[in-house]
Design a protein around this motif. Sequence first.
Motif, short mmCIF file in Angstrom:
data_model
loop_
_atom_site.label_atom_id
_atom_site.label_comp_id
_atom_site.label_asym_id
_atom_site.label_seq_id
_atom_site.Cartn_x
_atom_site.Cartn_y
_atom_site.Cartn_z
N ARG A 283 -0.29 5.72 20.70
CA ARG A 283 0.01 4.66 19.80
C ARG A 283 1.02 5.16 18.75
O ARG A 283 2.21 4.29 18.41
N HIS A 284 1.03 6.32 18.37
CA HIS A 284 2.13 6.75 17.59
C HIS A 284 3.54 6.46 18.06
O HIS A 284 4.35 5.87 17.71
N ASP A 287 5.27 2.95 18.78
CA ASP A 287 5.98 2.47 17.42
C ASP A 287 7.30 2.95 17.28
O ASP A 287 7.81 2.69 16.24
N LEU A 290 9.88 0.50 16.65
CA LEU A 290 9.81 -0.17 15.35
C LEU A 290 10.32 0.45 14.08
O LEU A 290 10.81 0.18 13.07
N ARG A 291 9.81 1.67 14.24
CA ARG A 291 10.17 2.80 13.08
C ARG A 291 11.63 2.92 12.98
O ARG A 291 12.29 2.76 12.02
N HIS A 294 13.32 -0.44 11.77
CA HIS A 294 12.99 -0.47 10.41
C HIS A 294 14.02 0.30 9.60
O HIS A 294 14.55 -0.17 8.51
N LEU A 298 16.03 -3.41 9.69
CA LEU A 298 15.26 -4.05 9.04
C LEU A 298 15.24 -3.97 7.53
O LEU A 298 15.15 -5.07 6.87
N VAL A 331 5.70 -7.91 15.52
CA VAL A 331 5.92 -7.35 14.25
C VAL A 331 7.20 -8.03 13.74
O VAL A 331 7.58 -8.10 12.71
N ARG B 122 0.25 15.63 8.34
CA ARG B 122 0.74 14.10 8.59
C ARG B 122 -0.52 13.33 8.39
O ARG B 122 -1.55 13.55 8.92
N ASP B 267 2.75 8.63 7.97
CA ASP B 267 3.08 7.61 9.03
C ASP B 267 2.72 6.31 8.35
O ASP B 267 1.69 5.95 7.99
N ILE B 269 3.46 3.37 9.53
CA ILE B 269 3.52 2.02 10.56
C ILE B 269 2.86 0.88 10.07
O ILE B 269 3.28 -0.30 10.31
N ILE B 272 4.96 -0.99 7.53
CA ILE B 272 5.84 -1.62 8.12
C ILE B 272 5.55 -2.94 8.92
O ILE B 272 6.03 -3.97 8.74
N GLU B 273 4.46 -2.72 9.70
CA GLU B 273 3.91 -3.70 10.51
C GLU B 273 3.63 -5.20 9.57
O GLU B 273 3.61 -6.24 9.84
N PRO B 276 7.29 -6.17 7.18
CA PRO B 276 8.57 -5.55 8.08
C PRO B 276 9.84 -5.53 7.51
O PRO B 276 10.72 -4.91 7.78
N ASP B 277 10.15 -6.27 6.30
CA ASP B 277 11.38 -6.55 5.82
C ASP B 277 11.25 -5.79 4.47
O ASP B 277 12.43 -6.04 3.63
N ARG B 279 11.99 -3.27 1.71
CA ARG B 279 12.96 -2.12 1.51
C ARG B 279 12.57 -1.10 0.38
O ARG B 279 12.49 -1.55 -0.74
#
Lengths: 421, 298
Positions: A283-284, A287, A290-291, A294, A298, A331, B122, B267, B269, B272-273, B276-277, B279
């Motif tokens: 899963r990591h 993405d 996307l990471r 971004h 993005l 996304v 993490r 993490d 994510i 971000i999901e 997503p925009d 900043r």
Amino acid sequence: MKPVIGFAGMTHLGLVSGVCAAEKGFRAICFDSDEARVASLKRRELPVSEPELDQLVKRNAERLVFTSSAGDLAACDVVYVAPDVPTDDTGASDLAPVNAVLNQVFAATRREAVVVMLSQVPPGYTRGAMRPSRTLYYQVETLIFGRAVERALRPERYIVGCENPGKPLPEAYAAVLGAHGCPILPMRYESAELAKISINCCLVASVSVANTLAELCEKIGADWGEIVPALRLDRRIGEHAYLAPGLGIAGGNLERDLATVCALADRHGTDAGVVRAWVANSRHRRDWALRTLHREVLATVQNPVIAVLGLAYKQDTRSVKNSPAIALLEVLKPFGVRVFDPVVPASVVNHPRCYAARSELEACEGADALALMTPWAQFGKLDPVAIAKHLRAKTVLDPYAVLKAEACRRAGLSYYTLGAR
Amino acid sequence: MITHQHPQPQKPDRVVVIGARGFIGKAVHSRLKAESVTVLALTSDDVDLMAPAAADRLAAAFRPTDAVVMLAALTPDKGRDASTLVKNLVMMQHVCAALEKSGCAHLVYFSSDAVYPPELSRVSEETPASPRDLYGVMHYAREIMARSLAGMPVLVLRPTLVYGAGDPHRAYGPTEFWRSVREEGKIELRGTSDDMGVEMRDRIHVADVAALTVLCLLHRTAGTLNLATGTSRSFREVADLVASQFAGKIAVVPTPRKIPITHRYYDVINLIEAFPDFRFTSLDEGIRRVHGKTSGTN
């Protein structure tokens, strides 16, 4: 005289297996109760995309029978039960379709016919599916999407689950397996069922190692591509090991096996921590795109437009099951996207601002970033200079390294790939 | 881990901010005002959350259509002992009792990354909470109290280290470094001269915390979300950044390290999901901004 082989369930596995049996010279009766599907097959309209498959269907037309009448299976000496087993989002199998087909096959075939379960079923299934006075085997399928024909025509070995592994295989079934000249490994049902899962766990373990260390390479300036040849020359790892980093496991089959192992471990109190770690790592890495997008685009560009090449979960297939491209596009809904895939239509994408490009370069036109999400061979032929000319900003994400990093950088592209900085 | 009940942003009827005078509370309040959202800002002057009458007073103030942001807590500098834990739980008990009586449209509970084991390098929302001290236990218990409320969407926010102008806390980090430079003309980093300040941490600017909180309110987001940037920098880098804001050379010197070296990466994510925009303010920019405000240079 060669035995007649039946195949029940004309989805990916059953269709490819039936066509390849015909290629090996057997008469193959390919049954599916879905009349529309059978009608399409009779018109040579195949529901799956696999290299060589269309040609094999054409070449073996005389030996191939497509039927929606279960009664036609009465002519068979060996019948494979082979519908694809659907899985849900957690990888759990829905066995209802395979149960239904198995019942149809037992009802339609002669008592002395050998029934072989080819669909992937969980450990314990086959023994529970036995019928009095009938002969049932479980055969491990090793279908790989995009390489299904090659794998069916030239198997490495046959793993056969038996009620009694010490008893010789029936003559007709032995003749079918013997046609390929590869080792045959009979074992008890449960061992064969778990052997398939074991193979997939080894593959996922290798991929997880590759993904874990490739990510570290990206951070410390090492290059996973330089390390892989050293690993392949180690006999304990081997030249065919799955060492290419990727965007996590996808396609459904591996996920199903991991879910099965976790469920069995939970039920029996064994440790499946490492398997859950593989799932988390998958899963990591899914993405990664996307990471990176971004970080590079993005969060820095106003109203960015993203070009996505490739929708299938991997090359040479039209399957989008758990596809990283589809997950990424989900996304990217606030942004404009331009997509192209050689086989998968853009209509599979649920996105309010999705432009369906007719070519790779048209997808790049005016985009701020390009993400090559499926390693189709034809993408490797793209000229980085042409890509740079069509893009508005110059970010390229190429997780599978289908393009040459150096050529991309020379073309002025900011190039990102897995396993290297 | 989170879902938006409003896929398109929609202003809440009113937002009640409990703990509106605190470092984050003030930032959330101003951001809501900037978005023209009606706010009821509550401080300890308005309601003493430890008083037995607090539940009734809050219930009278809440409306069923409110979004409630619960920020009030006794922070670790006020104590990490059992007595502080109990006081914090009593405060939350009164807030929950009021919400049970009045109901609300959305509850946002401000927790902390102290719910995660400090030795984990993490962390994501999937990381099991396993607090190691009573401050972490307090937040985790309050999270469960919030989630136990029936009939309302609950969002738990777990911010990492928050910095910004007006930070009253004197925790080891940028704010303390500024104070140290002003008062002592140097920055002390834990460790030896070879490894001082190597510990990696994710730090988020208070304005980003406020902006993300408001986004969650507009989307009526439910679930659990870590508030972090996804980028970790060492204390040494932060010290150098702070030092670079001052004229002349600022000495960065070692001081004995009392606890083993740990690192923390997030993490992000899920964040971000969800946005997503969005900043983030970079650490460099954030530190420049804070320095400008505290020194009056911009």
